[in-house]
Design a protein around this motif. Structure first.
Motif, PDB file in Angstrom:
ATOM      1  N   ASP A 117       2.937  -7.737 -15.429  1.00 31.79           N
ATOM      2  CA  ASP A 117       4.177  -7.414 -14.567  1.00 31.79           C
ATOM      3  C   ASP A 117       4.039  -6.959 -13.342  1.00 31.79           C
ATOM      4  OD1 ASP A 117       2.501  -5.117 -15.049  1.00 31.79           O
ATOM      5  OD2 ASP A 117       4.247  -3.937 -15.192  1.00 31.79           O
ATOM      6  N   ALA A 118       2.878  -7.541 -12.671  1.00 32.31           N
ATOM      7  CA  ALA A 118       2.412  -7.470 -11.287  1.00 32.31           C
ATOM      8  C   ALA A 118       3.348  -8.640 -10.405  1.00 32.31           C
ATOM      9  CB  ALA A 118       1.032  -7.604 -10.892  1.00 32.31           C
ATOM     10  N   ILE A 119       3.754  -8.263  -9.383  1.00 29.16           N
ATOM     11  CA  ILE A 119       4.507  -9.307  -8.584  1.00 29.16           C
ATOM     12  C   ILE A 119       4.144  -9.256  -7.067  1.00 29.16           C
ATOM     13  CG2 ILE A 119       6.840  -9.363  -9.888  1.00 29.16           C
ATOM     14  CD1 ILE A 119       7.994  -7.354  -7.608  1.00 29.16           C
ATOM     15  N   GLY A 120       3.107  -8.390  -6.866  1.00 27.85           N
ATOM     16  CA  GLY A 120       2.483  -8.072  -5.522  1.00 27.85           C
ATOM     17  C   GLY A 120       1.511  -7.160  -5.412  1.00 27.85           C
ATOM     18  N   ILE A 121       0.988  -7.045  -4.078  1.00 24.69           N
ATOM     19  CA  ILE A 121      -0.115  -6.202  -3.768  1.00 24.69           C
ATOM     20  C   ILE A 121       0.268  -5.594  -2.523  1.00 24.69           C
ATOM     21  CG2 ILE A 121      -1.921  -7.143  -5.179  1.00 24.69           C
ATOM     22  CD1 ILE A 121      -3.223  -8.217  -2.491  1.00 24.69           C
ATOM     23  N   ALA A 122      -0.085  -4.142  -2.199  1.00 19.75           N
ATOM     24  CA  ALA A 122       0.079  -3.631  -1.017  1.00 19.75           C
ATOM     25  C   ALA A 122      -1.278  -2.706  -0.567  1.00 19.75           C
ATOM     26  CB  ALA A 122       1.449  -2.794  -1.086  1.00 19.75           C
ATOM     27  N   TRP A 123      -1.415  -2.192   0.519  1.00 20.07           N
ATOM     28  CA  TRP A 123      -2.543  -1.124   0.808  1.00 20.07           C
ATOM     29  C   TRP A 123      -2.023  -0.097   1.561  1.00 20.07           C
ATOM     30  CZ3 TRP A 123      -1.869  -6.509   1.549  1.00 20.07           C
ATOM     31  CH2 TRP A 123      -2.961  -7.183   1.214  1.00 20.07           C
ATOM     32  N   CYS A 124      -2.839   0.975   1.442  1.00 17.50           N
ATOM     33  CA  CYS A 124      -2.791   2.037   2.309  1.00 17.50           C
ATOM     34  C   CYS A 124      -4.186   1.922   2.736  1.00 17.50           C
ATOM     35  CB  CYS A 124      -2.616   3.253   1.568  1.00 17.50           C
ATOM     36  SG  CYS A 124      -2.534   4.902   2.680  1.00 17.50           S
ATOM     37  N   GLN A 125      -4.343   1.453   4.235  1.00 18.85           N
ATOM     38  CA  GLN A 125      -5.661   1.251   4.772  1.00 18.85           C
ATOM     39  C   GLN A 125      -6.763   2.327   4.757  1.00 18.85           C
ATOM     40  OE1 GLN A 125      -6.996  -1.939   5.037  1.00 18.85           O
ATOM     41  NE2 GLN A 125      -5.305  -2.944   4.796  1.00 18.85           N
ATOM     42  N   THR A 126      -6.143   3.571   4.892  1.00 16.04           N
ATOM     43  CA  THR A 126      -7.140   4.489   4.729  1.00 16.04           C
ATOM     44  C   THR A 126      -6.640   5.833   4.109  1.00 16.04           C
ATOM     45  OG1 THR A 126      -8.499   6.177   6.287  1.00 16.04           O
ATOM     46  CG2 THR A 126      -6.348   5.521   7.139  1.00 16.04           C
ATOM     47  N   SER A 127      -7.212   6.407   3.131  1.00 15.98           N
ATOM     48  CA  SER A 127      -7.160   7.731   2.353  1.00 15.98           C
ATOM     49  C   SER A 127      -6.857   8.769   3.134  1.00 15.98           C
ATOM     50  CB  SER A 127      -7.800   7.704   1.381  1.00 15.98           C
ATOM     51  OG  SER A 127      -9.376   7.799   1.947  1.00 15.98           O
ATOM     52  N   VAL A 128      -7.218   8.676   4.505  1.00 16.03           N
ATOM     53  CA  VAL A 128      -6.911  10.026   5.398  1.00 16.03           C
ATOM     54  C   VAL A 128      -5.772  10.202   6.117  1.00 16.03           C
ATOM     55  CG1 VAL A 128      -9.633   9.978   6.081  1.00 16.03           C
ATOM     56  CG2 VAL A 128      -7.843   8.807   7.300  1.00 16.03           C
ATOM     57  N   CYS A 129      -4.631   9.481   5.471  1.00 13.87           N
ATOM     58  CA  CYS A 129      -3.376   9.582   6.162  1.00 13.87           C
ATOM     59  C   CYS A 129      -2.415   9.472   4.871  1.00 13.87           C
ATOM     60  CB  CYS A 129      -2.715   8.212   7.174  1.00 13.87           C
ATOM     61  SG  CYS A 129      -2.739   6.798   6.335  1.00 13.87           S
ATOM     62  N   ASP A 130      -0.989   9.593   5.029  1.00 15.34           N
ATOM     63  CA  ASP A 130      -0.257  10.062   3.909  1.00 15.34           C
ATOM     64  C   ASP A 130       0.230   8.452   3.521  1.00 15.34           C
ATOM     65  OD1 ASP A 130       0.427  12.467   4.371  1.00 15.34           O
ATOM     66  OD2 ASP A 130       2.163  12.215   5.780  1.00 15.34           O
ATOM     67  N   ASP A 131       0.560   8.514   2.144  1.00 19.47           N
ATOM     68  CA  ASP A 131       0.527   7.321   1.324  1.00 19.47           C
ATOM     69  C   ASP A 131       1.953   6.604   2.083  1.00 19.47           C
ATOM     70  OD1 ASP A 131       0.784   5.480  -0.336  1.00 19.47           O
ATOM     71  OD2 ASP A 131       0.404   6.522  -2.208  1.00 19.47           O
ATOM     72  N   LEU A 132       1.853   5.479   2.285  1.00 12.89           N
ATOM     73  CA  LEU A 132       2.967   4.852   2.648  1.00 12.89           C
ATOM     74  C   LEU A 132       3.883   4.222   1.721  1.00 12.89           C
ATOM     75  CD1 LEU A 132       0.982   2.276   5.091  1.00 12.89           C
ATOM     76  CD2 LEU A 132       2.086   4.455   5.873  1.00 12.89           C
ATOM     77  N   TRP A 133       3.208   4.305   0.489  1.00 12.27           N
ATOM     78  CA  TRP A 133       4.128   3.815  -0.592  1.00 12.27           C
ATOM     79  C   TRP A 133       4.817   4.911  -1.789  1.00 12.27           C
ATOM     80  CZ3 TRP A 133       5.416  -0.804   0.670  1.00 12.27           C
ATOM     81  CH2 TRP A 133       4.649  -1.909   1.403  1.00 12.27           C
ATOM     82  N   ASP A 134       5.259   5.662  -1.214  1.00  9.24           N
ATOM     83  CA  ASP A 134       6.017   6.799  -2.052  1.00  9.24           C
ATOM     84  C   ASP A 134       7.451   7.133  -1.495  1.00  9.24           C
ATOM     85  OD1 ASP A 134       5.720   9.506  -0.631  1.00  9.24           O
ATOM     86  OD2 ASP A 134       3.762   9.059  -1.042  1.00  9.24           O
TER      87      ASP A 134
END
Length: 169
Positions: A117-134
């Motif tokens: 069921d995957a249609i793509g991938i994305a990143w949060c390049q560093t764990s020291v910042c807020d998650d971009l994906w919520d």
């Protein structure tokens, strides 16, 4: 140690964390530093990478470099049908610029490719910042609300933005 978080985009549009790769400095920062050095932009972590970033899609970089750089930007998604192009670009990047965690990322991309069921991938390049994906936090359910590509407009697709769909040698 910080990590690069790789997310999967599901058919329902939700962007969920899938895996993490240790040492985020060996991901995006490695790409920025190696391009900066190769093209003598004189950018740095202290004065920013505006010249390095500004070269994206402006006929400055070789195609594989352009792809790798674009993959480090915020809110970017690579569609499942373009993952092989991303892998090819990362492999060429690894061959030219050693010392990254891109090989570990490639292994995760290959796993995501196999998800039904995957249609793509994305990143949060560093764990020291807020998650971009919520979309925030649901207090009643006590859980994060995942970003959904069908409901949000804070994302873009890497290969829709790149001039050439082929990664040239």
């Amino acid at each position: 140690m910080s990590s690069t978080n790789i997310h999967v985009v599901r058919e329902n549009g939700d962007v969920e964390i899938y895996a993490e790769v240790k040492n985020s400095f060996a991901g995006a920062m490695h790409i920025w530093n190696s391009l900066n050095k190769k093209y003598d932009f004189r950018d740095s972590i202290f004065n920013g990478f505006e010249k390095t970033w500004g070269g994206f899609n402006n006929n400055v970089y070789e195609d594989f470099e352009n792809v790798a750089l674009g993959s480090t930007f915020d809110d970017v998604i690579v569609k499942i049908e373009d993952i092989q192009l991303l892998i090819e670009a990362y492999e060429k990047y690894i061959n030219e610029f050693n010392g990254s965690n891109l090989d570990s990322q490639i292994e995760i991309f290959k796993q995501i490719e196999q998800e039904a069921d995957a249609i793509g991938i994305a990143w949060c390049q560093t764990s020291v910042c807020d998650d971009l994906w919520d979309f925030g936090y649901d207090e009643e359910k006590n859980e994060l609300i995942p970003y959904n590509i069908y409901k949000g407009d804070n994302h873009w697709f890497l290969f829709d933005s790149i001039d050439a769909k082929e990664v040239q040698a």
